[in-house]
Design a protein around this motif. Structure first.
Motif, short mmCIF file in Angstrom:
data_model
loop_
_atom_site.label_atom_id
_atom_site.label_comp_id
_atom_site.label_asym_id
_atom_site.label_seq_id
_atom_site.Cartn_x
_atom_site.Cartn_y
_atom_site.Cartn_z
N VAL A 145 0.98 -1.25 0.08
CA VAL A 145 -0.07 0.09 -0.25
C VAL A 145 1.01 0.95 -0.27
O VAL A 145 0.85 2.56 -0.71
N SER A 146 2.02 1.64 0.96
CA SER A 146 2.88 2.43 1.05
C SER A 146 3.55 2.60 -0.36
O SER A 146 4.68 3.34 -0.55
N ASP A 147 3.05 1.77 -1.45
CA ASP A 147 3.98 2.04 -2.49
C ASP A 147 3.07 2.83 -3.78
O ASP A 147 3.55 3.49 -5.10
N SER A 148 2.14 3.36 -3.43
CA SER A 148 1.09 4.25 -3.52
C SER A 148 1.65 5.79 -4.14
O SER A 148 2.09 5.74 -3.38
N ALA A 149 1.93 5.95 -5.12
CA ALA A 149 2.95 7.38 -5.50
C ALA A 149 2.28 7.78 -6.94
O ALA A 149 2.02 6.89 -7.52
N LEU A 150 3.50 8.72 -7.14
CA LEU A 150 3.27 9.05 -9.09
C LEU A 150 4.55 8.72 -9.35
O LEU A 150 5.79 9.21 -8.77
N TYR A 151 4.84 8.23 -9.60
CA TYR A 151 6.33 7.65 -10.47
C TYR A 151 6.18 8.36 -11.83
O TYR A 151 5.13 8.05 -13.44
N PHE A 152 7.62 8.38 -12.27
CA PHE A 152 7.88 9.42 -13.75
C PHE A 152 9.33 8.76 -14.10
O PHE A 152 10.06 8.10 -13.11
N CYS A 153 8.93 8.06 -15.44
CA CYS A 153 10.15 7.13 -15.94
C CYS A 153 10.86 8.82 -16.90
O CYS A 153 10.31 9.46 -17.15
N ALA A 154 12.46 8.43 -17.07
CA ALA A 154 12.92 9.82 -17.66
C ALA A 154 14.51 9.53 -18.50
O ALA A 154 14.54 8.14 -17.86
N VAL A 155 14.20 10.07 -19.56
CA VAL A 155 15.41 9.60 -20.03
C VAL A 155 16.89 10.98 -19.84
O VAL A 155 15.58 12.23 -20.10
N ARG A 156 18.06 10.22 -19.97
CA ARG A 156 18.49 11.73 -20.21
C ARG A 156 18.82 12.51 -20.93
O ARG A 156 19.68 11.33 -22.57
N ASP A 157 19.00 13.23 -21.83
CA ASP A 157 19.54 13.83 -22.68
C ASP A 157 21.16 13.98 -23.37
O ASP A 157 21.45 14.99 -23.26
N ILE A 158 21.98 12.65 -23.83
CA ILE A 158 22.83 13.24 -23.41
C ILE A 158 23.43 13.94 -24.91
O ILE A 158 24.81 14.05 -25.07
N ARG A 159 22.88 13.69 -25.55
CA ARG A 159 23.26 14.23 -27.39
C ARG A 159 23.62 15.70 -27.10
O ARG A 159 24.29 16.20 -27.78
N SER A 160 22.68 16.79 -26.15
CA SER A 160 22.93 18.02 -26.17
C SER A 160 23.94 17.76 -24.94
O SER A 160 23.51 18.04 -23.80
N SER A 161 25.48 18.71 -25.44
CA SER A 161 26.16 19.06 -24.43
C SER A 161 26.81 18.26 -23.12
O SER A 161 27.04 18.97 -22.23
N ASN A 162 25.84 17.23 -23.31
CA ASN A 162 25.77 15.92 -22.08
C ASN A 162 25.96 17.10 -20.69
O ASN A 162 26.59 17.56 -19.92
N THR A 163 24.55 17.67 -20.58
CA THR A 163 24.53 18.43 -19.22
C THR A 163 23.88 17.99 -18.02
O THR A 163 23.61 17.92 -17.71
N GLY A 164 23.36 16.35 -19.04
CA GLY A 164 22.39 15.90 -18.05
C GLY A 164 21.23 16.25 -17.94
O GLY A 164 20.34 15.68 -17.09
N LYS A 165 20.71 16.99 -18.73
CA LYS A 165 19.28 17.26 -18.50
C LYS A 165 18.29 15.91 -19.13
O LYS A 165 18.39 15.26 -19.86
#
Lengths: 116, 115
Positions: free
Chosen positions: A83-103
């Protein structure tokens, strides 16, 4: 353009059952993929990441994710939901193509509801 | 380790006003990024600071500006506030070394409400 899609706004699962939260991505080059969880009125907490290596990645709180290059997916899984897993989950990709800033580029988020 | 800290936690401003949000990165981190999370949306990248300079910027107008200090802490400034600027503003820090494959640490956010 690099992007992330989370096709489900909400996932409902009974406590004790396995859960899957889906994520697909579109990147040029090798993907750097992340899962974060957000509890109400809180910031994002890191769960796990895929950079390279084994396609099955293990993370915090019993979560794991499977990287599938052919299907461009990175689904989040847990064998037995709490039950404690109930939350909002986000998937993300790091944009390493653009200047390696880690966006980070985030999906829209999936609300996980675990019922007792 | 205090992690990433942001202040204030909540803020209410009137349209047209200006606001400053603050962030202290996790110890050992020298790169700070800011994100805007509108209600029901995923976080959107605003900009990133490293060595006291803006290194990359997302699709946000010039009303959004920032600063990084020698101690790596950062500020986000928003001028001429619009109702649409109401959101949760998140600060994230990473170490520059390994910035590509290191997870970002997020603060708890500042909830900005523009009325």
């Amino acid at each position: 353009a690099q992007s992330v899609a989370q096709p489900e706004d909400q996932v409902n699962v009974a406590e004790g059952n396995p859960l899957t939260v889906k994520c697909t991505y579109s990147v040029s080059g090798n993907p750097y993929l992340f899962w974060y969880v957000q509890y109400p009125n809180r910031g994002l907490q890191f769960l796990l990441k895929y950079i390279t290596g084994d396609n099955l990645v293990k993370g915090s709180y019993g979560f794991e994710a499977e990287f599938n290059k052919s299907q461009t997916s990175f689904h989040l899984k847990k064998p037995s939901a709490l039950v404690s897993d109930s939350a909002l989950y986000f998937c993300a990709v790091r944009d390493i193509r653009s200047s390696n800033t880690g966006k980070l580029i985030f999906g829209q988020g999936t609300t996980l509801q675990v019922k007792p | 380790d205090a992690g990433v800290t942001q202040s204030p936690t909540h803020l209410i401003k009137t349209r047209g006003q200006q606001v400053t949000l603050r962030c202290s990165p996790k110890s050992g981190h020298d790169t700070v990024s800011w994100y805007q999370q509108a209600l029901g949306q995923g976080p959107q990248f605003i900009f990133q600071y490293y060595e006291e300079e803006e290194r990359q910027r997302g699709n946000f107008p010039d009303r959004f500006s920032g600063h990084q200090f020698p101690n790596y802490s950062s500020e986000l400034n928003v001028n001429a506030l619009l109702l649409g600027d109401s959101a949760l503003y998140l600060c994230a820090s990473t170490p520059e070394a390994g910035v590509a494959n290191t997870e970002a640490f997020f603060g708890q956010g500042t909830r900005l409400t523009v009325v």
